[in-house]
Motif scaffolding. Structure first.
Motif, PDB file in Angstrom:
ATOM      1  N   PRO A 317       4.560  -2.259   7.011  1.00 44.46           N
ATOM      2  CA  PRO A 317       5.660  -2.620   7.901  1.00 44.46           C
ATOM      3  C   PRO A 317       5.252  -2.688   9.364  1.00 44.46           C
ATOM      4  CG  PRO A 317       5.873  -0.343   7.213  1.00 44.46           C
ATOM      5  CD  PRO A 317       4.750  -0.925   6.414  1.00 44.46           C
ATOM      6  N   PHE A 318       4.178  -1.952   9.717  1.00 43.81           N
ATOM      7  CA  PHE A 318       3.613  -2.033  11.064  1.00 43.81           C
ATOM      8  C   PHE A 318       2.125  -1.722  10.979  1.00 43.81           C
ATOM      9  CE2 PHE A 318       5.019   2.375  10.612  1.00 43.81           C
ATOM     10  CZ  PHE A 318       3.957   3.113  11.138  1.00 43.81           C
ATOM     11  N   LEU A 319       1.382  -2.187  11.980  1.00 43.89           N
ATOM     12  CA  LEU A 319      -0.060  -1.979  11.955  1.00 43.89           C
ATOM     13  C   LEU A 319      -0.404  -0.539  12.333  1.00 43.89           C
ATOM     14  CD1 LEU A 319      -1.385  -5.286  13.547  1.00 43.89           C
ATOM     15  CD2 LEU A 319      -0.888  -4.766  11.155  1.00 43.89           C
ATOM     16  N   PRO A 320      -1.389   0.060  11.660  1.00 46.57           N
ATOM     17  CA  PRO A 320      -1.721   1.477  11.889  1.00 46.57           C
ATOM     18  C   PRO A 320      -2.158   1.786  13.314  1.00 46.57           C
ATOM     19  CG  PRO A 320      -3.412   0.394  10.550  1.00 46.57           C
ATOM     20  CD  PRO A 320      -2.248  -0.535  10.620  1.00 46.57           C
ATOM     21  N   GLU A 321      -2.780   0.816  13.988  1.00 48.48           N
ATOM     22  CA  GLU A 321      -3.247   1.030  15.353  1.00 48.48           C
ATOM     23  C   GLU A 321      -2.112   1.397  16.300  1.00 48.48           C
ATOM     24  OE1 GLU A 321      -6.002  -1.396  13.049  1.00 48.48           O
ATOM     25  OE2 GLU A 321      -3.881  -1.701  13.558  1.00 48.48           O
ATOM     26  N   LEU A 322      -0.905   1.025  15.937  1.00 48.44           N
ATOM     27  CA  LEU A 322       0.253   1.292  16.776  1.00 48.44           C
ATOM     28  C   LEU A 322       0.434   2.781  17.027  1.00 48.44           C
ATOM     29  CD1 LEU A 322       2.367  -0.678  18.004  1.00 48.44           C
ATOM     30  CD2 LEU A 322       3.869  -0.124  16.089  1.00 48.44           C
ATOM     31  N   ILE A 323       0.070   3.613  16.033  1.00 47.17           N
ATOM     32  CA  ILE A 323       0.244   5.068  16.175  1.00 47.17           C
ATOM     33  C   ILE A 323      -1.095   5.816  16.129  1.00 47.17           C
ATOM     34  CG2 ILE A 323       2.585   5.064  15.236  1.00 47.17           C
ATOM     35  CD1 ILE A 323       1.282   6.171  12.600  1.00 47.17           C
ATOM     36  N   GLY A 324      -2.198   5.074  16.295  1.00 44.65           N
ATOM     37  CA  GLY A 324      -3.509   5.710  16.267  1.00 44.65           C
ATOM     38  C   GLY A 324      -4.005   6.017  14.867  1.00 44.65           C
ATOM     39  N   HIS A 325      -3.385   5.414  13.866  1.00 42.59           N
ATOM     40  CA  HIS A 325      -3.776   5.593  12.462  1.00 42.59           C
ATOM     41  C   HIS A 325      -4.860   4.556  12.143  1.00 42.59           C
ATOM     42  CE1 HIS A 325      -3.379   7.142   8.486  1.00 42.59           C
ATOM     43  NE2 HIS A 325      -2.072   7.334   8.463  1.00 42.59           N
ATOM     44  N   HIS A 326      -5.276   4.457  10.888  1.00 39.68           N
ATOM     45  CA  HIS A 326      -6.277   3.471  10.516  1.00 39.68           C
ATOM     46  C   HIS A 326      -6.067   3.034   9.073  1.00 39.68           C
ATOM     47  CE1 HIS A 326      -7.836   7.473   9.531  1.00 39.68           C
ATOM     48  NE2 HIS A 326      -8.387   6.901   8.487  1.00 39.68           N
ATOM     49  N   ARG A 327      -6.523   1.847   8.774  1.00 39.50           N
ATOM     50  CA  ARG A 327      -6.390   1.283   7.432  1.00 39.50           C
ATOM     51  C   ARG A 327      -7.656   1.581   6.631  1.00 39.50           C
ATOM     52  NH1 ARG A 327      -6.001  -3.304   9.003  1.00 39.50           N
ATOM     53  NH2 ARG A 327      -3.728  -3.257   9.248  1.00 39.50           N
ATOM     54  N   ARG A 328      -7.475   1.733   5.322  1.00 42.39           N
ATOM     55  CA  ARG A 328      -8.645   1.943   4.468  1.00 42.39           C
ATOM     56  C   ARG A 328      -8.419   1.285   3.109  1.00 42.39           C
ATOM     57  NH1 ARG A 328     -11.274   7.655   2.315  1.00 42.39           N
ATOM     58  NH2 ARG A 328     -13.043   6.715   1.242  1.00 42.39           N
ATOM     59  N   ILE A 329      -9.405   0.527   2.675  1.00 40.23           N
ATOM     60  CA  ILE A 329      -9.362  -0.063   1.338  1.00 40.23           C
ATOM     61  C   ILE A 329     -10.058   0.907   0.391  1.00 40.23           C
ATOM     62  CG2 ILE A 329      -9.998  -2.035  -0.104  1.00 40.23           C
ATOM     63  CD1 ILE A 329      -7.994  -2.636   2.188  1.00 40.23           C
ATOM     64  N   VAL A 330      -9.341   1.359  -0.618  1.00 41.51           N
ATOM     65  CA  VAL A 330      -9.865   2.337  -1.573  1.00 41.51           C
ATOM     66  C   VAL A 330     -10.251   1.616  -2.859  1.00 41.51           C
ATOM     67  CG1 VAL A 330      -9.318   4.390  -2.928  1.00 41.51           C
ATOM     68  CG2 VAL A 330      -8.415   4.148  -0.607  1.00 41.51           C
ATOM     69  N   LEU A 331     -11.443   1.903  -3.356  1.00 40.59           N
ATOM     70  CA  LEU A 331     -11.902   1.300  -4.603  1.00 40.59           C
ATOM     71  C   LEU A 331     -11.522   2.192  -5.781  1.00 40.59           C
ATOM     72  CD1 LEU A 331     -15.454   0.040  -3.567  1.00 40.59           C
ATOM     73  CD2 LEU A 331     -13.271  -1.193  -3.529  1.00 40.59           C
ATOM     74  N   GLY A 332     -11.063   1.545  -6.865  1.00 44.67           N
ATOM     75  CA  GLY A 332     -10.659   2.322  -8.032  1.00 44.67           C
ATOM     76  C   GLY A 332     -10.315   1.435  -9.211  1.00 44.67           C
ATOM     77  N   LYS A 333      -9.523   1.966 -10.104  1.00 42.65           N
ATOM     78  CA  LYS A 333      -9.156   1.279 -11.346  1.00 42.65           C
ATOM     79  C   LYS A 333      -8.481  -0.061 -11.096  1.00 42.65           C
ATOM     80  CE  LYS A 333      -6.009   1.949 -15.293  1.00 42.65           C
ATOM     81  NZ  LYS A 333      -5.087   2.917 -15.937  1.00 42.65           N
ATOM     82  N   HIS A 334      -7.705  -0.150 -10.012  1.00 37.71           N
ATOM     83  CA  HIS A 334      -6.921  -1.354  -9.755  1.00 37.71           C
ATOM     84  C   HIS A 334      -7.606  -2.336  -8.810  1.00 37.71           C
ATOM     85  CE1 HIS A 334      -4.043   1.881 -10.829  1.00 37.71           C
ATOM     86  NE2 HIS A 334      -3.537   0.926 -11.596  1.00 37.71           N
ATOM     87  N   SER A 335      -8.845  -2.052  -8.440  1.00 39.32           N
ATOM     88  CA  SER A 335      -9.553  -2.910  -7.493  1.00 39.32           C
ATOM     89  C   SER A 335      -9.956  -4.236  -8.126  1.00 39.32           C
ATOM     90  CB  SER A 335     -10.806  -2.203  -6.963  1.00 39.32           C
ATOM     91  OG  SER A 335     -10.462  -1.064  -6.217  1.00 39.32           O
ATOM     92  N   GLY A 336      -9.999  -5.266  -7.277  1.00 34.67           N
ATOM     93  CA  GLY A 336     -10.437  -6.580  -7.713  1.00 34.67           C
ATOM     94  C   GLY A 336     -11.680  -7.002  -6.958  1.00 34.67           C
ATOM     95  N   CYS A 337     -12.114  -8.239  -7.216  1.00 32.59           N
ATOM     96  CA  CYS A 337     -13.349  -8.732  -6.601  1.00 32.59           C
ATOM     97  C   CYS A 337     -13.255  -8.791  -5.079  1.00 32.59           C
ATOM     98  CB  CYS A 337     -13.663 -10.134  -7.149  1.00 32.59           C
ATOM     99  SG  CYS A 337     -14.224 -10.124  -8.871  1.00 32.59           S
ATOM    100  N   ARG A 338     -12.070  -9.116  -4.561  1.00 36.21           N
ATOM    101  CA  ARG A 338     -11.936  -9.276  -3.104  1.00 36.21           C
ATOM    102  C   ARG A 338     -12.204  -7.947  -2.387  1.00 36.21           C
ATOM    103  NH1 ARG A 338      -8.183 -12.833   0.109  1.00 36.21           N
ATOM    104  NH2 ARG A 338      -9.209 -12.854   2.131  1.00 36.21           N
ATOM    105  N   ALA A 339     -11.663  -6.868  -2.949  1.00 36.47           N
ATOM    106  CA  ALA A 339     -11.844  -5.559  -2.320  1.00 36.47           C
ATOM    107  C   ALA A 339     -13.300  -5.125  -2.361  1.00 36.47           C
ATOM    108  CB  ALA A 339     -10.972  -4.521  -3.010  1.00 36.47           C
TER     109      ALA A 339
END
Length: 391
Positions: A317-339
């Motif tokens: 709903p909003f970008l993490p940088e707005l509050i000093g947070h950060h995004r992370r792509i987690v690899l796991g069972k549901h991951s696809g080729c793009r990730a």
């Protein structure tokens, strides 16, 4: 664009007060969380970060509790922060004297007003309680400080008595009255009714101190503001007794993004402040905690990741940088080729299409076997598929 919420929000014609005060009680009610004890250095560090956020008022503690608590409050006062420094005080002269001796800007004096509290805790009649409260308000006002009066368990108090005691407090010059929903017993519709009833009898500011026993603290505060209240009590990470209090970060971000009410806070410090409070209270922030939880900007599902890589606001709903947070792509069972490809590219590794498919297959298999896909394991998987690499 840093955030994108439903356009339907604007269709509801809502009117908030022009001036809303947020007074944060992380250092008082937050510290009353069972097992939490903050020393002076910890309180001081949190107070400074709250001030960096731009909080209006800090409820720094309950100084009559101990000498250390008194020293902590004094230390915060001596920092000359932009925020006003308030403390909690019983309706007792000695409590108010201790507060004044600390040099605070004001006190929040309180007494239970429900029949439950009067009968079983205080052993007072309504008339006796009223007289005690007025004497304390008068005494504090005579010393030229900000004075708020909080009716503890207000939301389970007889309405006529509640109106009477608040009106009397107003006549004695109180600066603000506080409605304490002490056990989170009211709902948003009940809060709407209560505030409108009180607002029709009172001119003074009305503050809300809501507990989250039924998960309604934030909703109750929003409802109360729309009905005529104009101050809110919060704690960082929503900590506090039992299920906690209205969460500071949820309150501010909901007002700003969902309702378009910007209080002018420096919201970039929210994530750092959250981690600081987590560190000093030793209360781990749930991974799914709204706004500041670690999972709020983590993505694993292949469908989600594909879209987030293209446009983050598809699943945020909003970008993490707005509050000093950060995004992370987690690899796991549901991951696809793009990730997986994005992870490889971040490491500067090129693979063939067949190698990519094999790596994705091994990632899924490893996760289903119960292993978390950290950098070390991912490195091993890539080595197995295409030979030695340096991640």
């Amino acid at each position: 664009m840093k955030y994108y919420v439903s356009p339907f929000n604007k269709e509801a014609k809502l009117k908030f007060p022009k001036n809303i005060t947020i007074y944060d009680t992380t250092l008082r009610d937050g510290e009353q969380t069972p097992g939490v004890c903050l020393g002076t250095p910890e309180k001081l560090e949190i107070a400074k970060k709250l001030d960096e956020l731009g909080i209006h008022q800090i409820e720094a503690g309950f100084p009559v509790v101990s000498q250390q608590e008194k020293n902590s409050v004094r230390s915060i006062v001596n920092e000359n922060l932009d925020a006003e420094i308030l403390v909690l005080s019983r309706t007792k002269k000695e409590d108010i004297d201790v507060a004044i001796d600390c040099g605070v800007d004001g006190v929040i004096t309180f007494m239970g007003t429900s029949d439950l509290h009067l009968e079983h805790k205080l052993k007072l009649t309504r008339e006796q309680a009223l007289n005690v409260c007025m004497k304390s308000i008068e005494y504090a006002k005579d010393h030229g400080i900000f004075v708020a009066f909080s009716a503890e368990d207000a939301t389970r108090t007889d309405l006529d008595f509640l109106k009477r005691i608040y009106k009397k407090a107003e006549e004695y010059g109180v600066d603000r009255i506080h409605i304490a929903d002490t056990v989170g017993a009211i709902n948003p519709q009940g809060m709407d009714f209560l505030i409108k009833e009180l607002r029709s009898h009172l001119k003074t500011d009305i503050a809300l101190h809501c507990h989250n026993d039924f998960g309604m603290a934030l909703s109750n505060c929003i409802s109360g503001l729309l009905a005529g209240a104009n101050a809110i009590s919060t704690t960082m990470n929503g900590i506090g007794e039992r299920a906690g209090n209205t969460s500071l970060e949820e309150m501010v971000m909901a007002l700003k993004i969902m309702y378009g009410v910007d209080l002018g806070f420096n919201i970039k410090v929210f994530y750092e402040l959250s981690r600081l409070v987590e560190k000093h209270t030793k209360m781990v922030v749930p991974h799914n905690k709204p706004i500041v939880g670690r999972n709020v900007f983590r993505h694993e599902s292949g469908i989600h990741v594909d879209a987030v890589i293209e446009e983050p606001l598809t699943y945020e709903p909003f970008l993490p940088e707005l509050i000093g947070h950060h995004r992370r792509i987690v690899l796991g069972k549901h991951s696809g080729c793009r990730a997986v490809k994005a992870k490889l590219e971040a490491c500067g590794i090129e693979v063939s299409k067949d190698e990519l498919c094999k790596i994705v297959e091994e990632v899924k298999k490893s996760r289903e076997e119960g292993r978390y896909i950290n950098d070390k394991l991912f490195n091993q998987i890539v080595k197995t598929v295409r030979g030695p690499v340096d991640l």
